[in-house]
Design a protein around this motif. Structure first.
Motif, PDB file in Angstrom:
ATOM      1  N   ASP A 183       0.858  -1.178   0.000  1.00 44.66           N
ATOM      2  CA  ASP A 183       0.000   0.000   0.000  1.00 44.66           C
ATOM      3  C   ASP A 183       0.900   1.235   0.000  1.00 44.66           C
ATOM      4  N   LYS A 225      -0.177   5.623   4.423  1.00 39.70           N
ATOM      5  CA  LYS A 225      -0.762   6.936   4.197  1.00 39.70           C
ATOM      6  C   LYS A 225      -2.213   6.977   4.642  1.00 39.70           C
ATOM      7  N   ASP A 226      -2.971   5.934   4.336  1.00 40.66           N
ATOM      8  CA  ASP A 226      -4.380   5.863   4.724  1.00 40.66           C
ATOM      9  C   ASP A 226      -4.499   4.960   5.946  1.00 40.66           C
ATOM     10  N   ARG A 227      -5.021   5.523   7.034  1.00 36.79           N
ATOM     11  CA  ARG A 227      -5.063   4.797   8.299  1.00 36.79           C
ATOM     12  C   ARG A 227      -6.459   4.919   8.906  1.00 36.79           C
ATOM     13  N   GLY A 271     -11.047   6.844  12.218  1.00 40.46           N
ATOM     14  CA  GLY A 271      -9.745   7.156  11.627  1.00 40.46           C
ATOM     15  C   GLY A 271      -8.630   7.060  12.646  1.00 40.46           C
ATOM     16  N   ASN A 286      -9.010   0.711   6.797  1.00 40.43           N
ATOM     17  CA  ASN A 286      -7.829   0.715   5.935  1.00 40.43           C
ATOM     18  C   ASN A 286      -6.916  -0.437   6.332  1.00 40.43           C
TER      19      ASN A 286
END
Length: 543
Positions: free
Chosen positions: A176, A198-200, A539, A204
């Motif tokens: 990723d 980067k995306d958490r 998030g 994700n």
């Protein structure tokens, strides 16, 4: 965590050993966790790629200047890999803390998950640099075969390229996008950072590898990938009995300021003591909230249609404002993070009232009148735990509109492995250390004083209120989407005028600029929404 095997280095014997030369150890041995599922089994299958967490390192190269506290940074490769596992990257840490970190190593379960690189590119070398260093360091970027990606660097002390068998690249669909995170070290226009997906968030599946990224000025920040859990399941997450054991081991001790007046309470105590539910357009006819919150509107959005407020009777109002620490409850949200290779235990505390703020302007301390006051105050800290072994990696301390992650070596511990958290005076922001904790710049800011007064063992009274994979029955109040307090009626400009009358011109301008820069969480213009309706619920934290 972080055992070291030293290679032969040319370190100056006259130098005092930096903190990193001593691996961090928890005050007490980790307990044996209850059995069940794949939690703390040492390995996690990401979908044809099995990974293991390695915290034993071989030291390769170190700088002894630059970076935090100008102590330099050290670079490591993993050692004592289990049979069949391969190195995927290298670890680096600044030298001003005891060694604490890990690297993921990989085992190919599918036959084509891993491949050796086809070549290397030299990213940077310390050759010809006049710096305090152990020998000469070389940092290499593996060049992956087509369809594969590199997730880490190789560090050597030789100008010859490393062996192609030194490291493995990962099939692209098992990776990723990563990003640089904490700054580790710099020399001129060359920087070293830790990396993270980067995306958490709970939806994700990027996996934190522990590797660093080396960047020359102008280079692409995503030259390395992270891993990805393509199985997208929770097989390595702790079950409920394991969650309970983890929280008993790591439940923070919360210290309140010796002068604190506004303590936390349980939500049920808050409701039982006369809190009222208001409806827009029917403000003259509020209704009492039921003890379990069953009559609170469910779902929807924060549309201003409803809000909560304190009892109308002044004596009851003052009593509720003060909270009830005996009933105070830690409300736990259990979250998968980093592709379910880690668990976040978000611990929420409810305070019926947030007290007025105080500012520091140069050498003067100023009470800010009603500024900062609001009804209903939700605050949290988050424990981040490795699902490979159940080890606490760090704690997030929420502070108004942001917060800070602190790794285990940066924490204060008491009663074994319980981290200490400090709740700031009146504002209830959380900090890892006692002190003034000035929120601002220079000698101007909002004071968030912390010190050891009354203490709350958060593990003594807690409730797991949410965790999707655990199938928890959520309390009704958790799904109340509106504000837990009314919009404040005071005039901030009027409050500022009261303060500025006592100040010389220069300080008047400073205090006005400070207050205007504060986020709404500090200004307290209105009550907050509940935990489930904050961005970090699904998030990552804001740090």
């Amino acid at each position: 965590m972080g055992n070291i095997n030293n290679k032969s280095l040319n370190q100056d014997d006259d130098n005092v050993s930096p903190p990193i030369d001593t691996p961090f150890k928890f005050p007490s041995p980790l307990p044996t966790w209850p059995s069940g599922q794949g939690f703390a089994s040492g390995v996690i299958d990401l979908g044809g790629l099995e990974v293991s967490q390695i915290s034993s390192f071989t030291k390769v190269w170190a700088s002894h200047e630059g970076g935090p506290d100008d102590l330099g940074a050290t670079f490591f490769e993993p050692s004592n890999l289990p049979n069949g596992f391969f190195m995927l990257g290298s670890y680096s840490q600044h030298n001003n803390l005891p060694l604490f970190g890990f690297l993921l190593v990989g085992k190919d379960l599918s036959g084509d998950a891993l491949k050796a690189p086809i070549d290397y590119t030299l990213v940077w070398t310390s050759e010809n640099l006049n710096i305090k260093q152990d020998g000469v360091g070389y940092i290499w970027l593996p060049i992956p075969p087509e369809g594969y990606k590199s997730v880490g660097h190789v560090v050597t002390t030789s100008p010859q390229k490393p062996s192609l068998d030194k490291i493995r690249c990962v099939r692209a669909d098992l990776t990723d996008v990563s990003e640089s995170d904490d700054w580790i070290w710099r020399h001129d226009e060359f920087n070293v950072y830790s990396t993270r997906p980067k995306d958490r968030g709970i939806k994700n599946f990027g996996v934190f590898t522990g590797a660093f990224v080396a960047l020359n000025y102008g280079a692409a920040a995503n030259s390395l990938a992270c891993l990805k859990n393509v199985k997208e399941n929770s097989s390595a997450m702790p079950n409920l009995s394991q969650v309970q054991a983890l929280f008993q081991a790591y439940s923070p001790l919360f210290y309140f300021h010796p002068h604190e007046e506004y303590y936390p309470s349980s939500v049920n105590w808050y409701f039982q003591n006369g809190v009222l539910l208001y409806t827009k357009g029917q403000e003259s006819a509020p209704v009492a909230v039921q003890p379990d919150g069953a009559n609170l509107p469910q779902g929807g959005s924060n549309d201003g249609a409803y809000w909560l407020d304190l009892p109308t009777d002044n004596s009851a109002k003052d009593r509720v404002k003060n909270g009830d620490i005996q009933s105070a409850t830690s409300y736990l949200h259990i979250k998968p993070v980093f592709g379910a290779t880690h668990t976040d235990i978000a611990l929420w505390l409810f305070y019926p009232f947030n007290g007025p703020a105080r500012a520091k302007i140069e050498f003067i301390n100023i009470k800010l009148g009603k500024i900062g006051q609001h009804v209903g105050d939700w605050e949290h800290v988050t424990l981040r735990i490795s699902n490979f072994n159940g080890e606490l990696q760090g704690v997030y301390f929420s502070q108004h509109s942001g917060g800070d992650w602190m790794s285990a070596p940066q924490l204060e511990f008491e009663n074994g492995n319980k981290p200490v958290a400090y709740s700031s005076y009146h504002g209830h922001a959380s900090y890892a250390k006692s002190g003034q904790n000035l929120q601002g710049s220079g000698n101007i800011g909002i004071r968030n004083d912390t010190a050891k007064g009354q203490v709350m063992d958060t593990g003594a009274n807690y409730a797991v209120v949410a965790g999707d994979y655990l199938n928890i029955v959520e309390p009704a109040w958790l799904n109340y989407a509106r504000e837990w307090g009314p919009k404040i009626s005071y005039d901030i400009a009027n409050e500022l005028n009261k303060i500025e009358r006592l100040l010389p011109g220069k300080l008047k301008r400073a205090i006005e600029k400070l207050v205007k820069s504060l986020p709404s969480e500090v200004l307290g213009e209105e009550g907050p929404t509940g935990p489930k309706f904050k961005d970090m619920w699904n998030g990552d934290e804001r740090g």
